[in-house]
Design an enzyme around this catalytic site. Sequence first.
Site: not given
Length: 547
Positions: A116-117, A129, A281, A283, A285-286, A380
């Site tokens: 992710s981030h 994941k 971010d 991946d 999702d943010r 998200k």
Amino acid sequence: MSDGAIRTVKTSAFADQQPGTSGLRKKVSVFQQPNYLENFVQSIFDSLERRQGETLVLGGDGRFGNRAAAQTILRMAAAIGFARVMVGQGGILSTPAASCVIRKHGACGGVILSASHNPGGPDGDFGVKFNVANGGPAPEPVTEAIFALSRRLDRYLTLAADEVDIDRIGRVSLAGMTVEVIDPVEDYAELMRSLFDFDRIGALLSSGRFRMRFDAMNAVTGPYAHELLERQLGAPAGTVVNGTPLADFGGLHPDPNLANARELVGAMNGQGAPDLGAASDGDGDRNMVLGRNFFVSPGDSLAVMVANAHLIPGYAKGLAGVARSMPTSRAVDLVATQLGLDCYETPTGWKYFGNLLDAGRITLCGEESFGAGSNHVREKDGLWAVLFWLNILAARGESVGQLVTEHWRRFGRHYYSRFDYEDLDHAEAEDLIASLRERLPSLKNDSVGPLKISQSDDFAYTDPVDHAVATHQGVRLVFSDTARIVYRLSGTGTKGATLRLYLERYEPDPSRQALETQQALRDLAGFAVEIAEVSRRTGRTRPSVVT
């Protein structure tokens, strides 16, 4: 020479493969240990009731190690009996796009290669994941089953085979399993076109009177933003910056907040700033949204989106309800009350929204760590949120600042901030939280100036759909004027422990809604640090990051 034969490889279990909030995240060097990745992937596959003849989705954010990991997983998927693996071209697939592909094509799940981030590169982080058939993160019973299997694993299955060309779109066979290399953007773009008024947004972006800057932070959203914003919606070339995914994210920390997206923040606060700034971010999702000299907090962003959802074609028929994670600003609660919508408060972790979305109880949801989403996928979605904002701005004809300040006048303003104390000693951080829990009964009725604590508890949640219970989700101190302090340990880091301290104060008076955030929260922040004995227990005199 490869012969396509299935190989059973003996291995030894690792004790540290318990998935956290969003999968298993470790340093690259940990995943580079012999059999470490293979063990975890085999544990995922062994946990599945359905795999023979099924479709699996595979992709990631392009960080260091993704390509090699994708080849390993393809061989293991073929060895265990999947009929098809859909992999993003070049191994690229944003987290929300992976959710979209899983749902559209009826896959039994998907493996997402991302931390992710978190920072990337050889010295950075790596992550794996698993998303289930609804497109969302694996719920706790699934991750617990994966962990249990990983602790007793003694073998994994793989294939003696050459690498698959994942850069060429099309289908190839891998020992009888179809590997379908897909355009990573196509399905996602089709979904976005079904939700938003592309004609209206396109007219705004190509009008010459409105400028935006989208910073993809050298991460996965770059190809999606180039396609949607510049090619399909007509934004001028150069609107998207840092738009090529890099294995080390160009040395950036791909977390879209005021501390890490400094290039974007500087552009939005400088002379001749664009009308809208946004970032996503690692991946995808943010999201972070900025106006000219104006920061939109994640809580305000979600509240504004809910209040204006009727302007968006995909949501014009109304919302079933809304949800937010417990530490997230309660700004959306007031909007839900005025609109007559149910509003759910869940623990941190997107998986908790999944049951509510699947049951049709909510349509929009969000969390304080710059995440928002809806029932269109089960993750998200950073670029979706940006398109949502563009659609609102195009429909209302106001600036970002005008839109938010008008929202405050109608609903009141929630001053909100998060203090992160990163890389703490695990034992010290856990002792700090344990001490707060022990003192909860005695903290009630303590005061900060005129503010008195009216509620002190450790948040617990009972899922209204399946009645699962989650406890110890964050220590809360709520004051008589609805101000609030929350303490929580984060589960997304790979080094040490991160203590997160959340501050919130509601201001209904329009004449007091233009204060600087830290000024408005100064007394509350001082009390929060003092009552938790942060300095004494951690040795830290200031947080690592303030957002």
